[in-house]
Scaffold this active site. Structure first.
Site, short mmCIF file in Angstrom:
data_model
loop_
_atom_site.label_atom_id
_atom_site.label_comp_id
_atom_site.label_asym_id
_atom_site.label_seq_id
_atom_site.Cartn_x
_atom_site.Cartn_y
_atom_site.Cartn_z
N ASP A 328 61.68 -60.91 22.20
CA ASP A 328 62.32 -59.70 21.74
C ASP A 328 61.96 -59.61 20.26
O ASP A 328 61.63 -60.61 19.64
CB ASP A 328 63.82 -59.86 21.94
CG ASP A 328 64.58 -58.63 21.55
OD1 ASP A 328 64.13 -57.53 21.93
OD2 ASP A 328 65.61 -58.76 20.87
N ASP A 521 67.80 -62.59 21.28
CA ASP A 521 68.98 -62.99 20.51
C ASP A 521 70.27 -62.68 21.25
O ASP A 521 71.35 -62.87 20.72
CB ASP A 521 68.96 -62.32 19.14
CG ASP A 521 68.92 -60.80 19.22
OD1 ASP A 521 68.85 -60.28 20.36
OD2 ASP A 521 68.95 -60.14 18.18
N ASP A 525 69.86 -57.81 25.31
CA ASP A 525 68.80 -58.34 26.18
C ASP A 525 69.29 -59.41 27.16
O ASP A 525 68.50 -60.11 27.75
CB ASP A 525 67.59 -58.82 25.38
CG ASP A 525 67.98 -59.76 24.25
OD1 ASP A 525 69.08 -60.32 24.33
OD2 ASP A 525 67.18 -59.91 23.33
#
Ligand code: ADP
Ligand code: MG
Length: 628
Positions: A328, A521, A525
């Protein structure tokens, strides 16, 4: 050493002393038998009981059974042959128990090591009562209590600093010794060590919900999730032991019968029974059964020391096969700390625009929100904000002072039907609409983490063939970050659901070529973290969502830790395979030798205990991690 281990050691020493002493007593016949029975029972009674229990429960074919049959058999043979040589039977039991003792010592030691290495469990919390400090069990401290942490003490419970300034040492949590400055208002996490000043803290969680408890739970439960190799071993043992027992029986019975009936020779029963018993001792699978779980355990322990928490040996195994790493962007490869670079087309005063944005964002945990609040620089008055709605991957809508404020990307503006102005400046654009009227945009930019580039290069060197970056941010920003870091593939402007689709697509492309790890993190997500073969959450100190969703949790947010985690897992799996090959190899050689009568029971037990000790020592290597 535990009480049980001490008792075992006493039994071993006692039996050994008797065994040596009896060599000088010229007893014969039944006296000799009874005399030698004593050390045998002293050292082996528990094995006999376990074997008997196993037979009663119908699961008789385990190591205890093998050992009981082999030693009772050897005893019986000595009686039958009237040789009076009971030493061998006792020695087999003795060495077996020495092996068991060593193994329980090693396991206990490494278990203790993990909690010692992760020296984060607090013993007490200081609570002020009537002007004096009282040490209280952290479990009994309710939320909202004021606790005192003196210099040199561990922070026992997550909280907010009320008074005092200090630096915290987070190395027990992260494996890195980067001190953290704290002052009144700072949130602090349990498990850190207070280095300099006295701190008064208001607790915001119960001990059971605090970071330390979560981490300890996670580490302690890790061994309950079995890897494929471990499952293989228990399945293997289930087939292996009966096969060995039947073969031993065949070895004891068939050759004498063939000699007697087929060749007209003397049967030589005792020779063949002895070979069959030796064969039983050789085939005891202890080294495998113990060293594999121990290797995984040590691997997980070594990783936790580095601030890498792996939730189970199955994940360690999957991680070792990683071939594609998907990142990400925000907060993972970049710092997630945005600076305001410009404010354009604002219908209000610039300061006012930031104020509205910061207030609307007050409930979001997105890095953008935190940065806007930082830019605003004043205390947020939450009572001015109502009806907060966060649209994942787009932005937020909230009522501030009764006005509807929307802050987010172009997608948010499109969804509420507000025309927006594009920006000529590179960066992440936060468009703001007030009461469905475009009010301007704020350009913010993020910095790449200092280790990101190095981490991508190190991954390549470690044999990961593909690196991918996914982001919900704009194309231009994404491309620029991707190029700087040398990432193979960049996908931008993705909604959280789009990230899952993208990962699924990559998984399909990659079938049969190792596993896919996703590093994020935990903000927006979590679904991707759970969809990937292995989900790695970083910067997880304090973020519950990430700790829940991920398989591997990195305590700090250094992308180099991803490489380290992969290396640790590979080393651990290498050790596991070495042990499997070594143990099975030595067993095979001994089995063949034993079947031809070239190995006696002494050799067999030495081989068994020797292999086990070496395998256990090898397993413990997994505990130590090389610096990179
Ligand atoms: P990334 O993939 O970079 O981690 P996200 O999926 O979390 O990004 O968000 C994607 C985009 O959505 C951001 O770049 C931003 O434009 C917008 N966005 C998401 N959350 C917020 C928020 N709380 N405030 C403003 N914009 C947001
Ligand atoms: Mg994100």
């Amino acid at each position: 050493m535990s009480k049980k281990q001490k008792k075992m050691l006493v039994r071993i020493l006692l039996a050994a002393a008797m065994l040596i002493g009896f060599q000088f007593i010229p007893a014969t016949g039944w006296v000799r038998f009874v005399l030698y029975l004593v050390p045998y029972l002293v050292v082996g009674y528990d094995i006999l009981i376990k074997a008997a229990k196993g037979i009663k429960n119908g699961q008789m074919l385990d190591e205890n059974f093998l050992m009981a049959v082999a030693t009772i058999g050897a005893f019986a043979l000595a009686v039958w042959e009237q040789s009076g040589d009971y030493t061998e039977a006792i020695a087999v039991m003795l060495f077996y128990q020495i092996g068991e003792w060593f193994q329980s010592y090693a396991v206990g030691k490494s278990r203790r090591n993990i909690s010692e290495l992760m020296d984060i469990r607090p013993d007490y919390a200081n609570v002020e009562k009537n002007g004096t400090l009282e040490k209280v069990d952290p479990d009994e401290v309710p939320i909202g209590t004021t606790i005192v942490v003196q210099p040199g003490e561990k922070v026992p419970i997550d909280g907010v600093v009320l008074e005092g300034e200090s630096t915290l040492n987070t190395s027990a949590l992260t494996g890195e010794s980067l001190p953290r400055e704290v002052q009144p208002g700072s949130e602090i996490i349990s498990g850190c060590i207070n280095q300099s000043g006295l701190l008064k803290i208001r607790t915001v969680k119960e001990f059971g919900e605090s970071t330390v408890s979560k981490i300890l739970d996670l580490v302690e439960n890790a061994s309950s999730r079995k890897s494929k190799s471990e499952n293989f071993i228990s399945k293997f043992a289930r087939i292996y032991t009966p096969v060995v027992c039947l073969s031993a029986l065949a070895l004891a019975v068939l050759p004498p019968l063939v000699r007697l009936l087929g060749m007209g020779l003397a049967a030589e029963w005792h020779v063949w029974i002895y070979r069959a018993l030796t064969f039983l001792v050789i085939s005891c699978p202890c080294a495998l059964v113990i060293s594999i779980p121990l290797s995984f355990f040590a691997g997980i322990g070594g990783a936790s020391k580095e601030g890498i928490l792996i939730k189970g040996s199955n994940y360690l195994e999957t991680l070792s096969k990683t071939n594609c790493v998907v990142f990400d962007k925000t907060g993972t490869l970049t710092q997630g700390v945005f600076e305001v670079n410009g404010i354009h087309h604002s219908r209000l005063e610039d300061k006012k625009l930031i104020e509205y944005a910061a207030l609307a964002e007050s409930a979001s945990s997105h890095p953008i929100s935190r940065s806007l609040q930082q830019a605003y620089g004043h205390k947020i008055d939450r009572s001015r904000v109502t009806d907060i709605q966060e649209i994942s991957g787009s932005g937020v809508i909230a009522k501030v002072d009764g006005k509807e404020v929307a802050a987010g990307n172009y997608r948010l503006m499109e969804s509420i039907g507000v025309p927006y102005m594009n920006c000529h400046k590179a960066g992440t654009i936060i468009h703001i609409a007030i009461d469905r009227q475009y009010a301007g945009h704020i350009v913010i930019s993020d910095k790449i983490k200092p280790h990101s580039r190095e981490a991508i290069a190190a991954l390549k060197k470690a044999g990961v063939n593909r690196t991918v970056m996914l982001t919900g941010d704009a194309d231009a920003v994404a491309q620029q970050v991707g190029n700087t870091l040398g990432i193979d593939e960049v996908c931008s402007q993705l909604l959280p659901a789009g990230k899952v689709d993208k990962v699924e697509e990559i998984l399909k492309r990659h079938t049969g070529q190792g596993t896919l790890a996703f590093v994020g993190d935990g903000v927006n997500d979590a679904p991707v973290l759970s969809r990937a073969d292995i989900g790695i959450a970083m910067g997880a100190m304090g973020s519950d969502a990430a700790i829940e969703a991920a398989d591997v949790v990195l305590m700090d947010d250094d992308p180099l830790k991803v490489v380290k985690a992969i290396r640790i897992s590979r080393k651990c799996l290498r050790i596991v395979y070495q042990n499997i090959a070594f143990a099975i190899g030595v067993k095979m050689i001994c089995l063949v030798l034993g079947a031809f009568g070239a190995a006696n029971m002494w050799l067999a037990i030495f081989a068994d205990v020797g292999v086990m000790v070496l395998a256990v020592l090898n397993a413990i290597r997994a505990l130590y991690v090389k610096k990179i």
